[in-house]
Motif scaffolding. Sequence first.
Motif, PDB file in Angstrom:
ATOM      1  N   PRO A   1       0.799  -1.253  -0.005  1.00  0.00           N
ATOM      2  CA  PRO A   1       0.104  -0.071   0.042  1.00  0.00           C
ATOM      3  C   PRO A   1       0.766   1.170  -0.049  1.00  0.00           C
ATOM      4  O   PRO A   1       2.065   1.291   0.355  1.00  0.00           O
ATOM      5  N   ILE A   2       0.354   2.496  -0.623  1.00  0.00           N
ATOM      6  CA  ILE A   2       1.131   3.347  -0.819  1.00  0.00           C
ATOM      7  C   ILE A   2       1.635   4.409   0.603  1.00  0.00           C
ATOM      8  O   ILE A   2       2.776   4.767   0.530  1.00  0.00           O
ATOM      9  N   GLU A   3       0.866   3.908   1.717  1.00  0.00           N
ATOM     10  CA  GLU A   3       1.576   4.412   2.999  1.00  0.00           C
ATOM     11  C   GLU A   3       2.308   3.386   3.709  1.00  0.00           C
ATOM     12  O   GLU A   3       3.022   3.976   4.709  1.00  0.00           O
ATOM     13  N   ASP A   4       3.033   2.251   3.087  1.00  0.00           N
ATOM     14  CA  ASP A   4       3.812   1.317   3.679  1.00  0.00           C
ATOM     15  C   ASP A   4       4.967   1.927   3.358  1.00  0.00           C
ATOM     16  O   ASP A   4       5.421   2.497   2.386  1.00  0.00           O
ATOM     17  N   ALA A   5       5.756   1.906   4.430  1.00  0.00           N
ATOM     18  CA  ALA A   5       7.217   2.493   4.640  1.00  0.00           C
ATOM     19  C   ALA A   5       7.988   1.684   3.620  1.00  0.00           C
ATOM     20  O   ALA A   5       9.203   2.316   2.999  1.00  0.00           O
ATOM     21  N   ARG A   6       7.811   0.601   2.977  1.00  0.00           N
ATOM     22  CA  ARG A   6       8.612   0.015   2.125  1.00  0.00           C
ATOM     23  C   ARG A   6       8.713   0.723   0.750  1.00  0.00           C
ATOM     24  O   ARG A   6       9.476   0.368  -0.298  1.00  0.00           O
ATOM     25  N   VAL A   7       7.637   1.365   0.254  1.00  0.00           N
ATOM     26  CA  VAL A   7       7.517   2.183  -0.728  1.00  0.00           C
ATOM     27  C   VAL A   7       7.843   3.651  -0.536  1.00  0.00           C
ATOM     28  O   VAL A   7       7.450   4.574  -1.415  1.00  0.00           O
ATOM     29  N   ALA A   8       8.246   4.098   0.638  1.00  0.00           N
ATOM     30  CA  ALA A   8       8.417   5.255   1.059  1.00  0.00           C
ATOM     31  C   ALA A   8       9.309   6.136   0.362  1.00  0.00           C
ATOM     32  O   ALA A   8       9.127   7.118  -0.222  1.00  0.00           O
ATOM     33  N   PRO A   9      10.767   5.505  -0.074  1.00  0.00           N
ATOM     34  CA  PRO A   9      11.445   6.226  -0.949  1.00  0.00           C
ATOM     35  C   PRO A   9      10.899   6.628  -2.312  1.00  0.00           C
ATOM     36  O   PRO A   9      11.468   7.730  -2.820  1.00  0.00           O
ATOM     37  N   PHE A  10       9.938   5.674  -2.788  1.00  0.00           N
ATOM     38  CA  PHE A  10       9.240   6.227  -4.198  1.00  0.00           C
ATOM     39  C   PHE A  10       8.482   7.294  -3.839  1.00  0.00           C
ATOM     40  O   PHE A  10       8.338   8.397  -4.622  1.00  0.00           O
ATOM     41  N   VAL A  11       7.492   7.080  -3.080  1.00  0.00           N
ATOM     42  CA  VAL A  11       6.532   7.933  -2.682  1.00  0.00           C
ATOM     43  C   VAL A  11       7.111   9.711  -2.317  1.00  0.00           C
ATOM     44  O   VAL A  11       6.524  10.615  -2.833  1.00  0.00           O
ATOM     45  N   GLU A  12       8.183   9.459  -1.244  1.00  0.00           N
ATOM     46  CA  GLU A  12       8.612  10.725  -0.734  1.00  0.00           C
ATOM     47  C   GLU A  12       9.398  11.543  -1.905  1.00  0.00           C
ATOM     48  O   GLU A  12       9.691  12.590  -1.758  1.00  0.00           O
ATOM     49  N   ASN A  13       9.810  10.789  -3.043  1.00  0.00           N
ATOM     50  CA  ASN A  13      10.433  11.393  -4.361  1.00  0.00           C
ATOM     51  C   ASN A  13       9.659  11.852  -5.440  1.00  0.00           C
ATOM     52  O   ASN A  13      10.065  12.536  -6.301  1.00  0.00           O
ATOM     53  N   LEU A  14       8.360  11.550  -5.181  1.00  0.00           N
ATOM     54  CA  LEU A  14       7.570  11.889  -6.138  1.00  0.00           C
ATOM     55  C   LEU A  14       7.587  13.259  -6.621  1.00  0.00           C
ATOM     56  O   LEU A  14       7.525  13.829  -7.894  1.00  0.00           O
ATOM     57  N   GLY A  15       7.329  14.142  -5.712  1.00  0.00           N
ATOM     58  CA  GLY A  15       7.447  15.477  -5.631  1.00  0.00           C
ATOM     59  C   GLY A  15       8.677  16.176  -6.499  1.00  0.00           C
ATOM     60  O   GLY A  15       8.792  16.845  -7.381  1.00  0.00           O
ATOM     61  N   ARG A  16       9.744  15.432  -6.081  1.00  0.00           N
ATOM     62  CA  ARG A  16      11.104  15.803  -6.806  1.00  0.00           C
ATOM     63  C   ARG A  16      11.355  15.509  -8.272  1.00  0.00           C
ATOM     64  O   ARG A  16      11.599  16.288  -9.106  1.00  0.00           O
ATOM     65  N   VAL A  17      10.823  14.255  -8.481  1.00  0.00           N
ATOM     66  CA  VAL A  17      10.992  13.987 -10.028  1.00  0.00           C
ATOM     67  C   VAL A  17       9.997  14.532 -10.796  1.00  0.00           C
ATOM     68  O   VAL A  17      10.379  15.029 -11.906  1.00  0.00           O
ATOM     69  N   ASN A  18       8.832  14.780 -10.439  1.00  0.00           N
ATOM     70  CA  ASN A  18       7.697  15.358 -11.176  1.00  0.00           C
ATOM     71  C   ASN A  18       8.185  16.948 -11.403  1.00  0.00           C
ATOM     72  O   ASN A  18       7.746  17.636 -12.328  1.00  0.00           O
ATOM     73  N   ALA A  19       8.808  17.743 -10.418  1.00  0.00           N
ATOM     74  CA  ALA A  19       9.310  19.041 -10.483  1.00  0.00           C
ATOM     75  C   ALA A  19      10.497  18.881 -11.562  1.00  0.00           C
ATOM     76  O   ALA A  19      10.232  19.790 -12.428  1.00  0.00           O
ATOM     77  N   VAL A  20      11.396  17.923 -11.594  1.00  0.00           N
ATOM     78  CA  VAL A  20      12.399  17.706 -12.718  1.00  0.00           C
ATOM     79  C   VAL A  20      11.719  17.763 -13.885  1.00  0.00           C
ATOM     80  O   VAL A  20      11.756  18.660 -15.112  1.00  0.00           O
ATOM     81  N   ALA A  21      10.613  17.060 -14.153  1.00  0.00           N
ATOM     82  CA  ALA A  21      10.103  16.805 -15.278  1.00  0.00           C
ATOM     83  C   ALA A  21       9.000  18.239 -15.962  1.00  0.00           C
ATOM     84  O   ALA A  21       9.465  18.540 -16.871  1.00  0.00           O
ATOM     85  N   GLU A  22       8.552  18.751 -14.901  1.00  0.00           N
ATOM     86  CA  GLU A  22       7.962  20.113 -15.317  1.00  0.00           C
ATOM     87  C   GLU A  22       8.712  21.366 -15.635  1.00  0.00           C
ATOM     88  O   GLU A  22       8.683  22.215 -16.439  1.00  0.00           O
ATOM     89  N   ARG A  23      10.098  21.222 -15.203  1.00  0.00           N
ATOM     90  CA  ARG A  23      11.099  22.178 -15.715  1.00  0.00           C
ATOM     91  C   ARG A  23      11.770  21.599 -16.857  1.00  0.00           C
ATOM     92  O   ARG A  23      12.851  22.360 -17.318  1.00  0.00           O
ATOM     93  N   SER A  24      11.642  20.659 -17.396  1.00  0.00           N
ATOM     94  CA  SER A  24      12.372  19.988 -18.295  1.00  0.00           C
ATOM     95  C   SER A  24      12.118  20.610 -19.500  1.00  0.00           C
ATOM     96  O   SER A  24      10.693  20.864 -19.916  1.00  0.00           O
TER      97      SER A  24
END
Length: 158
Positions: free
Chosen positions: A18-41
């Motif tokens: 589940p998206i709240e699970d700590a095992r996927v936290a590195p992915f979820v916590e970096n969505l904003g960072r990756v999407n911001a890079v996309a938007e500036r690309s």
Amino acid sequence: MRPERHLAEINIARLKFPIEDARVAPFVENLGRVNAVAERSPGFVWRLQDGDSDGATGIAWSDDENVIVNMSVWETAEALENFVWRTVHRQFYARRAEWFEMLESQHFAMWWVEPGHEPTLDEARERLALLERMGPTADAFGWESLPQVQDWRTMRCA
């Protein structure tokens, strides 16, 4: 003369947990960072957003809450290629097996759209189904149908 077209892409994935699970936290916590890079690309046009998160994780693709969707539009195939394979996105792509299950059905498709068009989820479903049913066509295809881009051949994971 053919009018300029933009490249739309749909990518669905099923989280292992589940998206709240700590095992996927590195992915979820970096969505904003990756999407911001996309938007500036260079060449970025639009991306699907849910309004509540840094992505579209709040948008239901199916009854399965672990399935998430990403959809975007780019001015050119080269612009999408640059973002996918030459930015921080590649680091997270390389780790996808940690967070996502392998899907048996088609999970990624691209197609050309008129400038200003924002694809709908229904449209994306049709493109995925078409690609799965017919293979690459002018209406739904993968990287292999874009001879002007080559990074996917050497940088993708097997």
